[in-house]
Design a protein around this motif. Structure first.
Motif, mmCIF file in Angstrom:
data_model
loop_
_atom_site.group_PDB
_atom_site.id
_atom_site.type_symbol
_atom_site.label_atom_id
_atom_site.label_comp_id
_atom_site.label_asym_id
_atom_site.label_seq_id
_atom_site.Cartn_x
_atom_site.Cartn_y
_atom_site.Cartn_z
ATOM 1 N N THR A 203 7.070 14.661 78.216
ATOM 2 C CA THR A 203 7.065 15.995 77.830
ATOM 3 C C THR A 203 6.726 16.455 78.863
ATOM 4 O O THR A 203 5.117 15.536 79.201
ATOM 5 N N SER A 204 6.194 17.362 79.912
ATOM 6 C CA SER A 204 5.287 18.162 79.990
ATOM 7 C C SER A 204 4.514 18.586 79.172
ATOM 8 O O SER A 204 3.254 19.176 78.994
ATOM 9 N N GLY A 205 4.457 18.806 77.338
ATOM 10 C CA GLY A 205 3.667 19.149 76.581
ATOM 11 C C GLY A 205 2.782 18.428 76.470
ATOM 12 O O GLY A 205 2.153 16.473 76.795
ATOM 13 N N ILE A 206 2.668 18.089 75.207
ATOM 14 C CA ILE A 206 1.999 17.186 74.146
ATOM 15 C C ILE A 206 2.626 15.778 74.147
ATOM 16 O O ILE A 206 3.451 15.703 73.485
ATOM 17 N N PRO A 207 2.027 14.682 75.087
ATOM 18 C CA PRO A 207 2.125 13.842 74.889
ATOM 19 C C PRO A 207 2.730 12.333 73.599
ATOM 20 O O PRO A 207 1.363 13.075 72.808
ATOM 21 N N VAL B 124 1.117 4.534 78.221
ATOM 22 C CA VAL B 124 2.156 3.607 79.327
ATOM 23 C C VAL B 124 1.175 5.516 81.074
ATOM 24 O O VAL B 124 1.324 4.589 81.593
ATOM 25 N N GLU B 125 0.881 6.593 80.571
ATOM 26 C CA GLU B 125 0.719 7.403 81.449
ATOM 27 C C GLU B 125 -1.283 6.942 81.913
ATOM 28 O O GLU B 125 -1.613 6.146 82.912
ATOM 29 N N VAL B 126 -1.577 5.692 81.059
ATOM 30 C CA VAL B 126 -2.981 5.803 81.168
ATOM 31 C C VAL B 126 -2.764 4.499 81.503
ATOM 32 O O VAL B 126 -3.869 4.698 82.700
ATOM 33 N N ILE B 127 -1.884 3.508 81.903
ATOM 34 C CA ILE B 127 -1.871 1.655 82.071
ATOM 35 C C ILE B 127 -1.329 2.529 83.835
ATOM 36 O O ILE B 127 -1.842 2.012 85.285
ATOM 37 N N PHE B 128 -0.451 3.788 83.842
ATOM 38 C CA PHE B 128 -0.517 4.620 85.568
ATOM 39 C C PHE B 128 -1.322 5.223 86.037
ATOM 40 O O PHE B 128 -1.656 4.606 87.436
ATOM 41 N N GLU B 129 -1.625 5.606 84.859
ATOM 42 C CA GLU B 129 -2.751 6.229 86.629
ATOM 43 C C GLU B 129 -3.770 5.242 86.532
ATOM 44 O O GLU B 129 -4.658 5.385 87.907
ATOM 45 N N MET B 130 -4.232 4.465 86.298
ATOM 46 C CA MET B 130 -5.388 3.376 86.392
ATOM 47 C C MET B 130 -5.083 2.578 87.280
ATOM 48 O O MET B 130 -5.585 1.798 88.087
ATOM 49 N N VAL B 131 -3.112 2.004 87.172
ATOM 50 C CA VAL B 131 -3.228 1.178 88.357
ATOM 51 C C VAL B 131 -2.934 1.918 89.805
ATOM 52 O O VAL B 131 -3.357 1.674 90.476
ATOM 53 N N GLN B 132 -2.845 3.500 89.595
ATOM 54 C CA GLN B 132 -2.573 3.870 90.896
ATOM 55 C C GLN B 132 -4.547 4.201 91.909
ATOM 56 O O GLN B 132 -3.998 4.260 92.748
ATOM 57 N N SER B 133 -5.566 4.495 90.421
ATOM 58 C CA SER B 133 -6.366 4.662 90.388
ATOM 59 C C SER B 133 -7.240 3.201 91.686
ATOM 60 O O SER B 133 -7.704 3.577 92.622
#
Length: 256
Positions: free
Chosen positions: A56-60, A67-76
């Motif tokens: 959701t684009s709201g409060i996850p 999952v977003e933290v892991i994704f952003e870490m790998v992407q970075s």
């Protein structure tokens, strides 16, 4: 706790370090490694797919946030290390990190839990930690090795790759020495990747087995601090395998 009643210490250790195998010689397959790693892979894939559908684009929720933290870490890490169009590098890095992490994390379960459950099902041996099996770590590192050459040929072409291999770093006059050094460098990459992950996870598995041989009151006293410290190890090893894969593919993708 240890359920190795009736076994000597050496027999108990041998029992826990023996794979469930089928076949003979070179074609022997470690079924426990294949089945456990495959199940964990499908579990992670299904979990990420479920989170993506429910995102959701709201409060996850907590799971989506993790999952977003892991994704952003790998992407970075991919953006910082890989120079060029990342293409499939980011999905590959994410897969490696998460998959290796969950396989490593099996080592945090009680030593006798999975072997006992499989024993109740009539299976004599079941080695629970896939990354403590050098066959799996070498299979993963050899896949990275193949990708290194794929990216080399894609970025430089056959002629450019051969020119680089024969002329760097000492020039065309010393082409045989350049080729020898290049082969040593290339073959050292998958070997170091595989042995680093295997060695750390095998050592961790062995420590847990030795702790399980201690009296019950010592198992908790020694096991809890080691399990807490081992969380750092399993995470670090997953990160190292991922970051080295990105570095190697970035080096292969660069034209000199």
């Amino acid at each position: 706790m240890s359920d190795g009643a009736g076994l000597t210490s050496s027999e108990y250790i041998h029992h826990h370090l023996t794979n469930l195998q089928v076949g003979q010689g070179f074609w022997t397959l470690n079924l426990d490694t294949l089945i456990t790693s495959s199940l964990l892979g499908f579990l992670v894939l299904g979990l990420f797919a479920w989170v993506a559908r429910k995102a959701t684009s709201g409060i996850p929720g907590r799971l989506q946030s993790a999952v977003e933290v892991i994704f952003e870490m790998v992407q970075s890490q991919v953006k910082d290390v890989f120079h060029g169009d990342p293409g499939m590098v980011a999905p590959l890095a994410l897969t490696i990190f998460v998959w290796v992490f969950v396989m490593n994390a099996v080592d945090l379960l009680p030593v006798d839990l999975i072997p006992h459950l499989m024993g109740e099902a009539g299976v004599g041996h079941w080695r629970a930690v896939p990354t403590a099996d050098p066959n799996l770590t070498f299979a993963m590192s050899l896949t990275v090795f193949v990708l290194i050459y794929v990216y080399n040929f894609r970025a430089k072409g056959l002629g450019g790759f051969l020119k680089e291999a024969l002329t760097a770093p000492f020039g065309a006059k010393l082409a045989p020495f350049n080729l020898i050094f290049r082969l040593i460098e290339d073959f050292a990459k998958p070997i170091s990747l595989a042995l680093r992950l295997f060695g750390n996870m095998y050592a961790g598995e062995m420590v847990f087995i030795l702790i399980a041989l201690c009296p019950a009151y010592l198992q908790w006293l020694l096991g809890a601090p080691w399990a807490i410290f081992h969380i750092l190890i399993i995470t670090l090893q997953a990160f190292i395998f991922m970051i080295l894969t990105i570095i190697y593919l970035s080096m292969a993708n660069e034209s000199h």
